[in-house]
Design a protein around this motif. Structure first.
Motif, PDB file in Angstrom:
ATOM      1  N   CYS A 184      25.838   2.941  33.809  1.00 56.81           N
ATOM      2  CA  CYS A 184      26.292   1.735  34.493  1.00 56.81           C
ATOM      3  C   CYS A 184      27.820   1.686  34.535  1.00 56.81           C
ATOM      4  O   CYS A 184      28.508   2.499  33.914  1.00 56.81           O
TER       5      CYS A 184
ATOM      6  N   PHE B 159      31.140  -0.013  33.431  1.00 53.92           N
ATOM      7  CA  PHE B 159      31.568  -0.856  32.315  1.00 53.92           C
ATOM      8  C   PHE B 159      33.060  -0.652  32.063  1.00 53.92           C
ATOM      9  O   PHE B 159      33.689   0.272  32.587  1.00 53.92           O
TER      10      PHE B 159
ATOM     11  N   GLU C  13      36.674  -3.134  30.386  1.00 55.19           N
ATOM     12  CA  GLU C  13      37.415  -4.371  30.620  1.00 55.19           C
ATOM     13  C   GLU C  13      38.605  -4.147  31.549  1.00 55.19           C
ATOM     14  O   GLU C  13      38.859  -4.919  32.461  1.00 55.19           O
TER      15      GLU C  13
ATOM     16  N   GLU D 197      37.579   0.248  34.591  1.00 53.65           N
ATOM     17  CA  GLU D 197      36.135   0.327  34.770  1.00 53.65           C
ATOM     18  C   GLU D 197      35.723   1.748  35.145  1.00 53.65           C
ATOM     19  O   GLU D 197      36.384   2.404  35.949  1.00 53.65           O
TER      20      GLU D 197
ATOM     21  N   TRP E 159      32.043   4.611  35.224  1.00 49.54           N
ATOM     22  CA  TRP E 159      30.595   4.789  35.116  1.00 49.54           C
ATOM     23  C   TRP E 159      30.300   5.687  33.917  1.00 49.54           C
ATOM     24  O   TRP E 159      30.908   6.748  33.756  1.00 49.54           O
TER      25      TRP E 159
ATOM     26  N   THR F 157      25.562  -7.359  28.504  1.00 46.41           N
ATOM     27  CA  THR F 157      26.569  -7.798  29.485  1.00 46.41           C
ATOM     28  C   THR F 157      27.687  -6.773  29.643  1.00 46.41           C
ATOM     29  O   THR F 157      28.543  -6.922  30.525  1.00 46.41           O
ATOM     30  N   THR F 158      27.682  -5.747  28.785  1.00 42.25           N
ATOM     31  CA  THR F 158      28.692  -4.691  28.905  1.00 42.25           C
ATOM     32  C   THR F 158      28.583  -3.998  30.257  1.00 42.25           C
ATOM     33  O   THR F 158      29.592  -3.608  30.850  1.00 42.25           O
ATOM     34  N   CYS F 159      27.339  -3.857  30.742  1.00 39.50           N
ATOM     35  CA  CYS F 159      27.102  -3.233  32.047  1.00 39.50           C
ATOM     36  C   CYS F 159      27.355  -4.258  33.154  1.00 39.50           C
ATOM     37  O   CYS F 159      26.698  -5.305  33.198  1.00 39.50           O
ATOM     38  N   LYS F 160      28.273  -3.954  34.026  1.00 39.91           N
ATOM     39  CA  LYS F 160      28.608  -4.864  35.116  1.00 39.91           C
ATOM     40  C   LYS F 160      27.836  -4.547  36.393  1.00 39.91           C
ATOM     41  O   LYS F 160      27.463  -5.439  37.146  1.00 39.91           O
ATOM     42  N   GLU F 161      27.634  -3.300  36.641  1.00 41.58           N
ATOM     43  CA  GLU F 161      26.880  -2.859  37.816  1.00 41.58           C
ATOM     44  C   GLU F 161      26.006  -1.671  37.434  1.00 41.58           C
ATOM     45  O   GLU F 161      26.411  -0.846  36.609  1.00 41.58           O
TER      46      GLU F 161
ATOM     47  N   ALA G 246      23.474  -4.845  38.708  1.00 44.65           N
ATOM     48  CA  ALA G 246      23.047  -6.059  38.029  1.00 44.65           C
ATOM     49  C   ALA G 246      21.655  -5.865  37.403  1.00 44.65           C
ATOM     50  O   ALA G 246      20.775  -5.250  38.007  1.00 44.65           O
TER      51      ALA G 246
END
Length: 206
Positions: free
Chosen positions: A119, A121, A123, A126, A128, A145-149, A151
């Motif tokens: 995913c 991730f 801060e 970013e 993959w 929630t560490t994985c942003k995309e 969803a």
């Protein structure tokens, strides 16, 4: 219940499990239920554990198990090299193929569950990758929630691979049961009951 009938029941039971595994593997190509680029799909998905291991390889034992009941066991009465005994013995080999296939799926699923999904991730920068390589996310849901995309990729990944893991274990158990059933059928025979019925029927006719 004779060995052939029991083997047929095992074969029928394996069919829906096989279909579920194939569908789960296909859904894993759409992380979070969305279409993404191929390089953003977890590498374990490309090992095709559900499609090849618990799917394609499982077709062979399913066909063999379901075909054992159709053997003409009554034609082998008085023959030491009973065809039904040989069929039950050969089913053990195909059951072993099923164990290997399902075992492959279980191993791939276990490794993937431990490693987590691929995913986006980070801060600041970013990128993959696999942020859960040590498996901490399994006991701490807040880390998801560490994985942003994509969803909901963590729950998607974990749920489907868990299904593959459970289905694979059930397939291994069913194939192992057929190994025992095949041994009993090969050693004890599966044609005495139907031969007895046939002999009694012939006597009644005369």
């Amino acid at each position: 219940m004779c060995s052939g009938s029991f083997a047929k029941c095992l074969g029928i039971t394996l069919i829906p499990l096989m279909i579920i595994c194939v569908l789960c593997n296909i859904l894993l190509f759409f992380p979070g239920g969305k279409t993404v680029e191929s390089e953003h799909i977890s590498k374990q998905v490309w090992y095709f554990g559900g499609i090849l291991g618990s799917g394609v390889l499982m077709i062979f034992p399913v066909l063999v198990f379901m075909g054992l009941k159709n053997n003409d066991c009554c034609g082998c009465c008085g023959n030491e090299s009973c065809g039904q005994r040989f069929a039950m013995l050969s089913s053990i080999l195909f059951a072993a193929v099923g164990v290997l296939g399902a075992g492959y799926s279980v191993i791939v699923s276990s490794v993937s569950i431990n490693e987590g999904p691929l995913c986006l991730f980070g801060e600041v920068n970013e990128t993959w990758g696999y942020p859960f390589s040590n498996g901490d996310y399994l006991s701490d849901k807040s880390l998801w929630t560490t994985c942003k995309e994509p969803a909901n990729v963590v729950s998607w990944h974990l749920s489907l691979f868990c299904v593959l893991l459970v289905m694979g274990l059930i397939q291994i158990a069913l194939c192992a049961v057929q190994v025992v059933n095949g041994l009993l059928g090969a050693l004890c025979g599966d044609c005495c009951g139907c031969c007895g019925v046939s002999i009694q029927s012939d006597r009644r006719k005369t």
